[in-house]
Design a protein around this motif. Structure first.
Motif, PDB file in Angstrom:
ATOM      1  N   ALA A  49      31.351  53.740  15.684  1.00 20.32           N
ATOM      2  CA  ALA A  49      32.545  54.510  15.388  1.00 20.32           C
ATOM      3  C   ALA A  49      33.780  53.641  15.567  1.00 20.32           C
ATOM      4  O   ALA A  49      34.653  53.600  14.701  1.00 20.32           O
ATOM      5  CB  ALA A  49      32.606  55.729  16.291  1.00 20.32           C
ATOM      6  N   HIS A  50      33.821  52.918  16.673  1.00 20.84           N
ATOM      7  CA  HIS A  50      34.998  52.099  16.923  1.00 20.84           C
ATOM      8  C   HIS A  50      35.145  51.014  15.876  1.00 20.84           C
ATOM      9  O   HIS A  50      36.219  50.777  15.340  1.00 20.84           O
ATOM     10  CB  HIS A  50      34.930  51.476  18.322  1.00 20.84           C
ATOM     11  CG  HIS A  50      36.141  50.666  18.642  1.00 20.84           C
ATOM     12  ND1 HIS A  50      36.158  49.300  18.550  1.00 20.84           N
ATOM     13  CD2 HIS A  50      37.379  51.049  19.002  1.00 20.84           C
ATOM     14  CE1 HIS A  50      37.373  48.861  18.860  1.00 20.84           C
ATOM     15  NE2 HIS A  50      38.123  49.913  19.148  1.00 20.84           N
TER      16      HIS A  50
ATOM     17  N   ASN B 107      36.180  52.779  12.582  1.00 21.68           N
ATOM     18  CA  ASN B 107      37.456  53.490  12.585  1.00 21.68           C
ATOM     19  C   ASN B 107      38.654  52.562  12.412  1.00 21.68           C
ATOM     20  O   ASN B 107      39.640  52.944  11.793  1.00 21.68           O
ATOM     21  CB  ASN B 107      37.608  54.295  13.872  1.00 21.68           C
ATOM     22  CG  ASN B 107      36.865  55.608  13.791  1.00 21.68           C
ATOM     23  OD1 ASN B 107      36.587  56.084  12.678  1.00 21.68           O
ATOM     24  ND2 ASN B 107      36.523  56.188  14.918  1.00 21.68           N
TER      25      ASN B 107
ATOM     26  N   LYS C 227      35.776  59.886   7.856  1.00 22.17           N
ATOM     27  CA  LYS C 227      36.267  60.305   9.161  1.00 22.17           C
ATOM     28  C   LYS C 227      35.467  61.504   9.655  1.00 22.17           C
ATOM     29  O   LYS C 227      35.070  61.563  10.828  1.00 22.17           O
ATOM     30  CB  LYS C 227      37.757  60.658   9.040  1.00 22.17           C
ATOM     31  CG  LYS C 227      38.397  61.046  10.341  1.00 22.17           C
ATOM     32  CD  LYS C 227      39.878  61.371  10.159  1.00 22.17           C
ATOM     33  CE  LYS C 227      40.450  61.893  11.470  1.00 22.17           C
ATOM     34  NZ  LYS C 227      41.903  62.089  11.377  1.00 22.17           N
TER      35      LYS C 227
ATOM     36  N   VAL D  46      33.244  61.771  13.035  1.00 23.09           N
ATOM     37  CA  VAL D  46      33.558  62.761  14.065  1.00 23.09           C
ATOM     38  C   VAL D  46      32.305  63.559  14.419  1.00 23.09           C
ATOM     39  O   VAL D  46      31.983  63.761  15.598  1.00 23.09           O
ATOM     40  CB  VAL D  46      34.700  63.699  13.608  1.00 23.09           C
ATOM     41  CG1 VAL D  46      34.794  64.905  14.529  1.00 23.09           C
ATOM     42  CG2 VAL D  46      36.020  62.941  13.602  1.00 23.09           C
TER      43      VAL D  46
ATOM     44  N   LEU E 134      29.903  61.420  16.377  1.00 16.37           N
ATOM     45  CA  LEU E 134      30.314  61.252  17.769  1.00 16.37           C
ATOM     46  C   LEU E 134      30.087  62.513  18.578  1.00 16.37           C
ATOM     47  O   LEU E 134      29.673  62.456  19.728  1.00 16.37           O
ATOM     48  CB  LEU E 134      31.788  60.850  17.846  1.00 16.37           C
ATOM     49  CG  LEU E 134      32.068  59.371  17.599  1.00 16.37           C
ATOM     50  CD1 LEU E 134      33.559  59.131  17.533  1.00 16.37           C
ATOM     51  CD2 LEU E 134      31.446  58.520  18.702  1.00 16.37           C
ATOM     52  N   SER E 135      30.325  63.652  17.959  1.00 19.62           N
ATOM     53  CA  SER E 135      30.164  64.892  18.715  1.00 19.62           C
ATOM     54  C   SER E 135      28.692  65.118  18.994  1.00 19.62           C
ATOM     55  O   SER E 135      28.298  65.658  20.017  1.00 19.62           O
ATOM     56  CB  SER E 135      30.762  66.071  17.971  1.00 19.62           C
ATOM     57  OG  SER E 135      29.919  66.472  16.925  1.00 19.62           O
TER      58      SER E 135
ATOM     59  N   ARG F 204      27.745  62.617  21.694  1.00 21.75           N
ATOM     60  CA  ARG F 204      28.620  62.651  22.854  1.00 21.75           C
ATOM     61  C   ARG F 204      27.865  62.533  24.163  1.00 21.75           C
ATOM     62  O   ARG F 204      26.926  63.284  24.416  1.00 21.75           O
ATOM     63  CB  ARG F 204      29.419  63.945  22.835  1.00 21.75           C
ATOM     64  CG  ARG F 204      30.669  63.861  23.638  1.00 21.75           C
ATOM     65  CD  ARG F 204      31.662  64.925  23.260  1.00 21.75           C
ATOM     66  NE  ARG F 204      31.010  66.159  22.802  1.00 21.75           N
ATOM     67  CZ  ARG F 204      31.643  67.059  22.084  1.00 21.75           C
ATOM     68  NH1 ARG F 204      32.872  66.868  21.702  1.00 21.75           N
ATOM     69  NH2 ARG F 204      31.026  68.169  21.732  1.00 21.75           N
TER      70      ARG F 204
ATOM     71  N   GLU G 244      29.267  62.829  27.072  1.00 21.76           N
ATOM     72  CA  GLU G 244      29.893  63.583  28.155  1.00 21.76           C
ATOM     73  C   GLU G 244      29.040  64.790  28.544  1.00 21.76           C
ATOM     74  O   GLU G 244      28.239  65.287  27.756  1.00 21.76           O
ATOM     75  CB  GLU G 244      31.291  64.022  27.754  1.00 21.76           C
ATOM     76  CG  GLU G 244      31.298  65.127  26.732  1.00 21.76           C
ATOM     77  CD  GLU G 244      32.678  65.295  26.105  1.00 21.76           C
ATOM     78  OE1 GLU G 244      33.119  66.428  26.015  1.00 21.76           O
ATOM     79  OE2 GLU G 244      33.283  64.279  25.716  1.00 21.76           O
TER      80      GLU G 244
END
Lengths: 120, 516
Positions: free
Chosen positions: B306-307, B310, B348, B352, B355-356, B359, B361
């Motif tokens: 992603a980085h 992006n 994009k 997104v 990434l979700s 994720r 987290e």
């Protein structure tokens, strides 16, 4: 008097369009691709705001931002990054930011944000 | 068995050897003869035999040493020892070394045949046990079971019945029942038997002439059954299915021996079925682990990717927009640049969702009312559904316990499922959502949510791939192929399961279980 903005990003492409997008507003834009040079520039010259990428090879953006805040507590700091997908967590622990954008962002997004931060 | 058993006779006295051989051949066995232990061992190494009858005292290698050597070559070989008077201790010694039985010389023909018959039966049973326990795939196991039981109990017909998902008994496999009407009559008999059993545990039930038994007399088409034997298949100590074995020959009743065999066989099958179920569970767990592994690998990849993407993507977007500002709106260049801008937004969006999905987290767990989550999500998409002429029906169980979950993420799951359902019904249709409280096999409570549509369903060949990252059936640009993988990721983090099915009457169903 035109506002002075410093862009810190190791990505030429990003610096290029952000500089031009903001220059067309009549602001004076400086740029650098690393944190050390940025800090040196900030000591030499007055700036109204910095736009700082969070992931750069030499010094992590978070570290750069912390040092800028220590050096110039009133500096308006905007972070940009390509690594996250949402803005739910504080980006730099312990540092309040004036703004934040996730790449890819368009020219209107950065203009609007900077106008909000700096005033027209 | 169609091919008769083959027997090796070992004796240093040619007359005795020939006599045994002749007697066995007369009963249809294939017999070979050798005259000492060494030859016997060589023969066993070279050919396949079911049974050996060997003398003990022979020049060169004696019978007991030969027995040991032969068992080394073929551990399942059955060996009968023939011994003279006064050698009782050697007979015992031979039994310890694994002989099946011994014969006292001189023995009668009748004795010989009885012992041979028993030894071969044991051997047959061993073969069947081996076949059953080496078959671990459920579908094959049932076939092997029915084939074996029909052979062991010398029956004309047999069937194995198991309940389907709705609890109705269905024939899983059958033997000697090609005629559908007959098969159905036997199923009827099994059904009645299951009813009579209730929850009782019995290892074997024998019914002679069921047509004369008042419990079964009213069932059609069972008068030809002379003798019926039932072996209940147990699940968690309750009968869940039956093996039914019938003899239709006049006067051929099952003997006490048959019942004994049936009993042993029944317990073997139950054990094997349990193994097979465990194996299936193991496979399920394994595939879940592989899926989880795939996810975490993709998650790491996604973060880095992603980085990297992006940054240039941001450049493309910004520069395109800068050029757009200096381009006449009615020019071809303007249209082209607008297309580039749209393409960037598409990229994009993909990143997104990637990434979700990836994720790392933590999910924020709190007690959540699942009906409420679903209702809120439905409210969100009510307008879209209306536009596409999709009716929504709800079958919510009331008074459900709370589940531990992340409200936002669960909403995301339902939103994905509802959107997919809508897209599967471009001409409109029905979206039905239901919740219910269930118990899993180990007794834990879980809430099962079903989301069904009346669309085109999922092609069977892709059913296994729908949760794979980047798998999509939607046209290019319409779907990222990440929706369901995101759902799977979220549900996994909730210790739940999500599965996709096709409905028999068309359309797809997704079931989602979350632990309470």
């Amino acid at each position: 008097m035109g506002k002075r903005v410093l862009i810190i990003d190791d990505e030429d492409l990003v610096r290029n369009y952000v500089r031009r997008a903001l220059a067309s507003r009549g602001w004076e834009i400086s740029e650098t691709d690393n944190g050390a040079a940025a800090l040196a520039l900030l000591r030499q010259k007055d700036f109204d705001a910095v736009i700082c990428d969070l992931k750069m090879p030499d010094m992590r953006g978070e570290e750069v931002i912390k040092r800028i805040r220590d050096l110039l507590p009133a500096m308006k700091i905007i972070a940009i990054t390509g690594s996250v997908s949402n803005i739910t967590t504080p980006i730099v622990p312990g540092v309040e930011l004036e703004g934040f954008l996730i790449k890819p962002f368009g020219i209107d997004e950065i203009r609007n944000l900077m106008e909000k931060v700096l005033g027209r | 068995m169609t091919n008769k058993a083959s027997i090796l006779v070992v004796d240093d006295e040619p007359q005795i050897a020939e006599m045994i051989s002749a007697s066995l051949q007369l009963h249809g066995y294939a017999v070979s003869v050798v005259y000492d232990g060494e030859q016997a061992v060589k023969k066993i190494a070279a050919e396949k035999f079911d049974l050996v009858i060997t003398d003990i005292q022979m020049p060169g290698m004696d019978g007991i040493t030969a027995l040991g050597e032969m068992k080394k070559i073929d551990p399942e070989l059955e060996v009968i020892i023939a011994t003279g008077h006064g050698t009782m201790s050697t007979a015992i010694q031979s039994m310890r070394k694994g002989a099946f039985d011994y014969l006292h010389k001189p023995f009668e023909n009748k004795e010989l045949l009885a012992v041979v018959g028993k030894a071969l039966e044991k051997r047959k049973f061993n073969d069947i046990t081996k076949a059953i326990f080496s078959t671990i795939k459920p579908e094959e196991l049932l076939r092997v079971t029915i084939d074996s039981v029909t052979r062991i109990l010398k029956a004309e017909e047999s069937l194995l019945v198991l309940p389907d998902k709705g609890g109705r008994l269905k024939v899983a496999v059958s033997e000697g029942l090609e005629d559908e009407a007959r098969l159905n009559s036997r199923l009827g008999l099994c059904d009645r038997m299951m009813g009579r059993l209730g929850g009782e545990t019995k290892s074997v039930i024998l019914v002679d002439e069921p047509a004369r038994d008042k419990s079964f007399a009213d069932l059609p088409g069972i008068s030809e059954i002379k003798c019926a034997l039932f072996l209940p298949l147990m699940e968690e100590n309750k009968p869940s299915g039956l093996i039914s074995i019938n003899r239709t020959r006049e006067g051929e009743y099952f003997t006490e021996d048959d019942l004994q065999r049936a009993k042993i066989f029944g317990s073997l099958v139950n054990l094997a079925l349990r193994n097979s179920n465990l194996y299936r569970q193991l496979q399920d767990t394994q595939s879940q682990l592989i899926q989880a592994e795939k996810m975490s690998a993709l998650g790491q990849l996604a973060g880095g990717l992603a980085h990297e993407i992006n940054n240039p993507l941001s450049g493309i977007l910004g520069l395109t927009q800068l050029v757009l500002e200096n381009t006449k709106p009615d020019s071809q260049n303007f249209t082209d640049l607008k297309d580039i801008e749209k393409a960037v937004f598409r990229c994009k969006k993909i990143i997104v969702s990637l990434l979700s999905f990836a994720r790392q987290e933590k999910t924020r767990m709190e007690p959540v009312n699942l009906n409420e989550v679903i209702e809120e999500t439905l409210t969100l998409c009510a307008r879209q559904m209306e536009l596409k002429s999709v009716r929504i029906t709800r079958q919510f169980a009331q008074g459900l316990p709370m589940v531990n979950g992340d409200y936002q993420q669960l909403m995301q799951v339902f939103l994905n499922l509802f959107t997919n359902a809508r897209d599967a019904m471009p001409e409109g249709g029905e979206l039905s959502v239901g919740t219910s409280l269930l118990k899993d096999p180990s007794g834990r409570e879980l809430i099962m949510t079903t989301v069904s549509d009346t669309g085109t369903g999922i092609k069977p060949e892709i059913l296994a791939s729908v949760f794979d990252p980047f798998f999509t059936t939607k046209p290019v640009g319409k779907g990222t192929g990440l929706g369901l993988s995101v759902c799977l990721g979220i549900i996994n983090r909730h210790n739940g399961t999500i599965k996709a099915y096709n409905r028999p009457d068309g359309g797809a169903t997704f079931t989602l279980s979350l632990p309470v």
